[in-house]
Design an enzyme around this catalytic site. Structure first.
Site, PDB file in Angstrom:
ATOM      1  CG  ASP A 162      29.807   7.031  -2.811  1.00  0.00           C
ATOM      2  OD1 ASP A 162      29.009   7.284  -1.893  1.00  0.00           O
ATOM      3  OD2 ASP A 162      31.000   6.739  -2.612  1.00  0.00           O
TER       4      ASP A 162
ATOM      5  CG  ASP B 174      17.935  21.124  -4.915  1.00  0.00           C
ATOM      6  OD1 ASP B 174      18.512  20.015  -4.903  1.00  0.00           O
ATOM      7  OD2 ASP B 174      16.719  21.262  -5.141  1.00  0.00           O
TER       8      ASP B 174
ATOM      9  CD  GLU C  66      27.812  12.217  -2.180  1.00  0.00           C
ATOM     10  OE1 GLU C  66      28.782  12.970  -2.351  1.00  0.00           O
ATOM     11  OE2 GLU C  66      27.863  10.982  -2.369  1.00  0.00           O
TER      12      GLU C  66
ATOM     13  CG  HIS D  86      26.144  14.068  -5.969  1.00  0.00           C
ATOM     14  ND1 HIS D  86      26.508  14.539  -7.213  1.00  0.00           N
ATOM     15  CD2 HIS D  86      26.955  13.009  -5.739  1.00  0.00           C
ATOM     16  CE1 HIS D  86      27.490  13.805  -7.693  1.00  0.00           C
ATOM     17  NE2 HIS D  86      27.788  12.859  -6.820  1.00  0.00           N
TER      18      HIS D  86
END
Ligand code: G3I
Ligand code: 9MR
Length: 651
Positions: free
Chosen positions: A179, A536, A545, A493
Site C-alpha cells: 500500500d 502467489d 504482500e 501484493h
C-alpha cells in the site's frame, strides 16, 4: 501477462505433483563453500530413505549416499528426509539426482551478493515523494507519487496548535508495503533494523554501494537510504508537544494504481503512545550513528536527539494513548495495547545515546522479555542494543539481559539442529503469523547477534542453515524473495509491481509467507497447514504482500551472512567489533584526525584504496599532512587485538 506466468507455475506444480511423490526443497540461491549445506526431501506420505548422487559440471559424481531417516514435520504435515552435502566445498553448479528427480544448486563464496544488494535496494524502489529514475531504477523507473507536502491534520489528531484540517508538509519516507501509506510504528522497526545492521557491521556498510542517487558521497549508502525515512519520521512529530502521529494515510486503501495516479486526500492520524515511543527509540539510535557524520549533516544528530527526548517526554505524560482506527479510517492499524516493551526500548536507546540516568532509571531489565521481535513486540530490540553497548550498563544488568537473550538463541539453534526440517520456524506456536517470513528473518538476525555476543560458532552455523528456509527449503518450495530462485513470487501484493505493466515484480522483496490465518479469504492457497498457507496471487495480502519491516531483517541477515563468509573490504580483513564504538573526526579531514574509542588503541594503519600502507601510528591523534587528497581506509587495532576499519576522506 502475470496471470499467464502464474498459470504456468501452477501447471508446472501440478505436473510435478502428479509425476513425483517426493519433492526436493533446497536453497535456490546457493550454499557457501565452507558452511553447512542441507537439502530436504519431502512428501505427503512417509517414504524410505532415498539413494542420491551429486554431479559436478563435468558429470563427475562428487558425492553419493542415502538420505537420512524420515521424520514427520507437523507444520507442513509432510514427511522429511535430509541430505547433507556439506562436504562439497568447491564453488560451482551441481546437480542432485534423487528419486527420479534432478535439481541444480550453487556453491560459492558470493552466492548472497546480488540478493543482499537487492534486499536493500527495495527501499529505494519503495520511496515516496520521488521519481525513480532509469539510471537507478532501470526498467522500474516511474514518476513521482505522493509529494505529501499538503497533508491534512485529521480530526483525531487535532490540537490547539494544529486544528482539524491544518495543512502540514510530511514528504519522503518509504511506502509501508504493497500500500501507499506511511505508518510510524512499522517504519520505526524497519529503520531500527537497518540502523542496527549498520551499527553492527559498520565497515561492511561503509564499503557497500546500493546504487541509489546519493551513492558516492561520504555518507555510506545505507545511511543515505535510512535518512530518506528519518526525514519523513521527523515531520510526524507535532512541534508544540512532542507527540507523534501514528500514521499518514488516506481514509481507505487505494486501488491497483501507480503512485502518481493517487489523488485521494492524505491525513496525519491521531498521536499514539506506541508510535511516539517507537519514534523516540529510533531517533535516539539514529542520533548516535549520524553523530559520526556531523560535517556532512551539520546539526542532524542533535535534531534527532531533541526529537527523541521530546517524544519520550510526551509518552511519559500520555502513557496509555493506544491506537485504534478512528471512525471512517480504514487503512492499516498497527494497534498495540501493551507498550511496556516500547517504553523499555526507548529508554534503552536514549540511555545509550545520552548516558543520562533519567533514562537508565526507567529501565527494568527483569521486565524485558525474550523471543523474536516484531512491530508489536520490541523487547528483543532493547536487548540487542543493550548487549551491543554492554559497557554502558552495569554488569548485573547485562548478565540478566544476556541470559534472557541467549535463552531464545539457544531455542532457535536447537530447533535448527534438531527439527525434522532443520529450520528455526516452529520454535514458537506463533511463528506462522501474517508476515511469518519476517519471523524467520528476525530469527536469523538473533542467531547472528548470539554469535557476535559469544563467539560461539554454532550460532552462526545454525544461522546459515536456517536461512535456507526463506530461499526454498520450506513448506511450499518457493524462494520467497522476488526475482531470486527457481520458483519465486511473481504476483506479490505490491501495488507498484502490480500496476507498472512489467511482468517481473521489483526484485529483492520478501513476501509475507505462510499464514494459516488466511485473512484475505483468497482462494488458491496451496495447502492450509502452518507452513503451507501461501499463495502467489495478488489477492493474498495476508500471505503475499511485502513490507519494509519484513525486508529489513532479511537485509540484516543476508548481509551479515555475506559478510562472515566473504567479509573483506578493499582486500583488508575487517571485523565488526562487538561492544565497541570508534569515531574518527573530523572526517573529511585536512590532515589531523582524532580517534575516539572506549578501548585503548594498539596501533593504526592507514591504507590507500589499493591496499598500500601510507601511514602507521599508535596515537589517538594522527597527522597526515603529506598524503594526497582522496579516500583512505583506517585500520585500527585495539589492545585486545581486535581490528576495526573506517573510511577517511582527505581533502
Ligand atoms: O497479537 C496477536 C497475538 O496475541 C495472537 O496470539 C496472534 C495469533 O494469531 O495474533 C496476533 O495478532 C496478529 C497481529 O498481526 C500481530 O502479529 C493478528 O492476528 C494479525 O492479523 C495481524 O496482522 C497484521 C496485519 O497488518 C493486519 O492488521 C500484520 O502483523 C501486519 O504486518 C499487517 O500490516 C499491514 C498494514 O496494516 C498495512 N500495510 C501492509 C501491512 C502488511 O500486510
Ligand atoms: O491492499 C491492502 C493491503 O496493503 C493491506 O495490508 C491489507 C490489510 O488489511 O488490506 C489490503 O486491502 C484490502 C482491504 O483490506 C480489503 N479489500 C481488499 C483490499 C485489497 O485489494
Amino acid at each position: 501477462m502475470k496471470s499467464k506466468l502464474l498459470l504456468a507455475v501452477l501447471l508446472l506444480n501440478s505436473l510435478v505433483c502428479v509425476s513425483q511423490a517426493i519433492d526436493v526443497r533446497y536453497n535456490q540461491i546457493g550454499y557457501f563453500n565452507d558452511r553447512g549445506k542441507v537439502i530436504s526431501l519431502v512428501a505427503n506420505t512417509t517414504f524410505s530413505p532415498q539413494a542420491f548422487i551429486v554431479l559436478d559440471a563435468d558429470d563427475n559424481v562428487v558425492l553419493s549416499g542415502t538420505s537420512a531417516a524420515v521424520n514427520y514435520w507437523s507444520d507442513a504435515q509432510e514427511y522429511v528426509s535430509k541430505i547433507d552435502v556439506s562436504s562439497i566445498t568447491t564453488s560451482g553448479t551441481y546437480r542432485l539426482q534423487v528419486g527420479g528427480e534432478e535439481v541444480s544448486f550453487n556453491i560459492g563464496a558470493d552466492v548472497y551478493q546480488a540478493i543482499s544488494d537487492a534486499s536493500l535496494k527495495y527501499y529505494y524502489f519503495n520511496r515516496a515523494s520521488t521519481a525513480i529514475s532509469s539510471t537507478y531504477g532501470g526498467i522500474y523507473a516511474r514518476s513521482m507519487g505522493h509529494p505529501d507536502t499538503s497533508v491534512r491534520v485529521h480530526s483525531s489528531a487535532a490540537s490547539p496548535a494544529r486544528p482539524t484540517n491544518t495543512i502540514i508538509s510530511s514528504p519522503k519516507g518509504w511506502y509501508d508495503a504493497g500500500d501507499y501509506n506511511k505508518y510510524i510504528v512499522n517504519s520505526g522497526i524497519s529503520t531500527y533494523t537497518l540502523l542496527a545492521a549498520y551499527e553492527h557491521f559498520e565497515s561492511y556498510y561503509q564499503a557497500k554501494a546500493i546504487d541509489i542517487p546519493e551513492t558516492g558521497g561520504n555518507l555510506p549508502d545505507l545511511l543515505d537510504e535510512v535518512k530518506w525515512n528519518l526525514d519523513w519520521m521527523l515531520t510526524m512529530q507535532e512541534p508544540s508537544d512532542g507527540g507523534v502521529y501514528h500514521k499518514l494515510t488516506g481514509l481507505n486503501f487505494s486501488g491497483r494504481i501507480m503512485p502518481n495516479a493517487y489523488t485521494a486526500t492524505r491525513y496525519v492520524i491521531k498521536k499514539s503512545t506506541s508510535a511516539t515511543l517507537n519514534f523516540a527509540a529510533v531517533m535516539a539510535m539514529a542520533s548516535r550513528i549520524y553523530a559520526n557524520y556531523e560535517s556532512e549533516l551539520p546539526g542532524y544528530s542533535d535534531t534527532l536527539l531533541s526529537a527523541a527526548e521530546a517524544a519520550y517526554a510526551w509518552a511519559e505524560a500520555n502513557p496509555t494513548d493506544y491506537f485504534t482506527n478512528p471512525n471512517g479510517v480504514n487503512t492499516g492499524e498497527y494497534g498495540d495495547s501493551n507498550v511496556s516493551d516500547e517504553f523499555q526500548w526507548a529508554a534503552v536507546e536514549l540511555f545509550i545515546t545520552t548516558n543520562n540516568v533519567n533514562y537508565s532509571n526507567d529501565i527494568v531489565v527483569s521486565s524485558i522479555g525474550n523471543g523474536t521481535p516484531s512491530w508489536q513486540y520490541t523487547d528483543p530490540l532493547a536487548l540487542i542494543s543493550m548487549l551491543y553497548h554492554d559497557t554502558s550498563f552495569p554488569s548485573s544488568t547485562i548478565n540478566t539481559a544476556r541470559s534472557t537473550f541467549i535463552s531464545t538463541a539457544d531455542d532457535l539453534k536447537n530447533q535448527i539442529e534438531n527439527s525434522a526440517m532443520n529450520i528455526s520456524m516452529g520454535v514458537s506456536n506463533w511463528d506462522y503469523v501474517w508476515g511469518s517470513n519476517s519471523v524467520a528473518a528476525n530469527q536469523i538476525m538473533l542467531l547472528v547477534r548470539a554469535y557476535e555476543m559469544t563467539n560461539d560458532d554454532t550460532y552462526l552455523d545454525a544461522a546459515y542453515i536456517g536461512m535456507d528456509y526463506l530461499l526454498g527449503r520450506n513448506g511450499t518450495g518457493y524462494s520467497y524473495v522476488s526475482g531470486f530462485g527457481e520458483i519465486s513470487p511473481v504476483n506479490p501484493h505490491h501495488r507498484i509491481s502490480d500496476a507498472d505493466g512489467i511482468a517481473a515484480p521489483i526484485p529483492g522483496m520478501l513476501c509475507g509467507g505462510p499464514n494459516p490465518g488466511r485473512q484475505d479469504g483468497c482462494s488458491g492457497y496451496i495447502n492450509t497447514s502452518n507452513a503451507g498457507s501461501y499463495v502467489d496471487d495478488w489477492c493474498s495480502y495476508a500471505s503475499n504482500e511485502v513490507t519494509i519491516n519484513w525486508n529489513a531483517p532479511l537485509a540484516y541477515a543476508l548481509n551479515a551472512l555475506n559478510f562472515y563468509q566473504n567479509g573483506t573490504a578493499l582486500s583488508i580483513n575487517d571485523y565488526a567489533l562487538a561492544s565497541e564504538t570508534i569515531s574518527v573526526y573530523p572526517n573529511p579531514t585536512e590532515g589531523i584526525i582524532q580517534i575516539k574509542t572506549r578501548k585503548k588503541i594498539a596501533y593504526v594503519v592507514v591504507y590507500n584504496t589499493l591496499g598500500k600502507v601510507v601511514h602507521t601510528s599508535s596515537s589517538v591523534q594522527i597527522s597526515l599532512p603529506n598524503i594526497q587528497n582522496g579516500l583512505y581506509i583506517l585500520k585500527i587495532t585495539t589492545e585486545d587485538n581486535r581490528t576495526y576499519t573506517k573510511k577517511l576522506l582527505k581533502q
